[in-house]
Design an enzyme around this catalytic site. Structure first.
Site, PDB file in Angstrom:
ATOM      1  N   TYR A 120      -1.563  -0.837  10.401  1.00 54.17           N
ATOM      2  CA  TYR A 120      -1.581  -1.125   8.971  1.00 54.17           C
ATOM      3  C   TYR A 120      -0.213  -0.568   8.335  1.00 54.17           C
ATOM      4  CZ  TYR A 120      -3.563  -1.241   4.284  1.00 54.17           C
ATOM      5  OH  TYR A 120      -3.791  -1.531   2.996  1.00 54.17           O
ATOM      6  N   SER A 164       0.815  -1.285   0.052  1.00 59.31           N
ATOM      7  CA  SER A 164       0.085   0.092  -0.048  1.00 59.31           C
ATOM      8  C   SER A 164       0.834   1.297  -0.061  1.00 59.31           C
ATOM      9  CB  SER A 164      -0.935  -0.042   1.150  1.00 59.31           C
ATOM     10  OG  SER A 164      -1.413   1.356   1.563  1.00 59.31           O
TER      11      SER A 164
END
Ligand code: NAD
Length: 256
Positions: A160, A147
């Site tokens: 995350y 990501s």
């Protein structure tokens, strides 16, 4: 026409096999459908195999080849059992969880769930797949879905962001160790891509504010990841390993 001709660029995918984790919905299902369209026999993996029946039938109806397998990426035994007797040319390490919470409020369990799924899970499945790729003598291609939050940060996503930064560094370490086995390992870093799960959030005012910070002033569509995924999975990317490709509408170069 040379085998490098752009028209034939992804032609070598036909007849290959792929495992896509977290494939019951979202981007994982999208990647499985995409690879199937290019003639790859895809194995879709999810924690509940029944959740994959519809998707496998739909791919088969469209002329593709698909089967489902139960796989919890956080569980080494589940990974071992899911890959038992199987070997893949391509692995798309896509399963992931977001776990949004402010760092001060994040519990140890929430931290573990995010890191176990997004980082340890990527390692366990990559290791199991790479052992088989090496044994087959044919090598393979591993695409880890990271990501842009592996590169930069935002509020409320500490676990995350740390997990995805870990995926990027793990990708490089595995690429180095497995290059001589003919195994390429790369990471695809999506920016904000509209899927069923986040559609409502992005329609809200906070979501719209976020979109205004993306240089292209819009979300990505799942199909806008296709070029990067196919490049990394196919012979078109034969000299690409240890790399990351960002597909984010310029989000990472947004003004500080
Ligand atoms: P999603 O929640 O729709 O998909 C994630 C999938 O992973 C689900 O099918 C879920 O069941 C599966 N999963 C979760 N834990 C698992 C486990 N322990 N074992 C097996 N499967 C498990 O989300 P998505 O948007 O499709 O995300 C797919 C990947 O793309 C994730 O790694 C995510 O971090 C990454 N990503 C998404 C975006 C985006 O904007 N959608 C942006 C950047 C990165």
């Amino acid at each position: 026409m040379s085998e490098r001709d752009p028209i034939l660029l992804f032609g070598d995918l036909s007849g290959k096999t792929a495992l896509v984790t977290g494939a019951s919905g979202g981007l994982g299902l999208h990647f499985a459908r995409l690879l199937a369209r290019y003639g790859v026999a895809v194995t879709l993996a999810a924690r509940r195999k029944a959740a994959l029946d519809g998707a496998c039938a739909e791919i088969a109806d469209a002329g593709g080849e698909a089967q489902g397998v139960a796989l919890d990426v956080t569980d080494a035994r589940s990974v071992r059992e899911a890959l038992e007797g199987r070997s893949f040319d391509i692995l798309v390490n896509n399963a992931g969880v977001s776990g949004a919470a402010r760092a001060a409020d994040l519990s140890g369990n929430e931290w573990d769930q995010v890191l176990d799924t997004n980082l340890k899970g990527v390692f366990l499945v990559a290791q199991a797949a790479a052992r088989r790729m090496r044994a087959s003598g044919r090598g393979g291609a591993i695409v880890n879905i990271a990501s842009i939050l592996g590169h930069r940060v935002a509020g409320g996503v500490s676990a995350y962001a740390a997990s995805k930064a870990g995926v990027i560094q793990l990708t490089k370490a595995l690429a180095l160790e497995w290059a001589r086995d003919g195994i390429r390992v790369n990471a695809l870093c999506p920016g904000y891509i509209e899927t069923d799960i986040n559609r409502d959030f992005f329609a809200s005012e906070p979501g719209q504010q976020l979109i205004r910070r993306i240089p292209q002033r819009r979300l990505g569509r799942p199909e806008e990841l296709d070029g990067a995924l196919l490049l990394l999975a196919s012979q078109a990317g034969s000299y690409i390993t240890g790399s990351t490709i960002e597909v984010d509408g310029g989000h990472l170069v947004s003004s500080l």
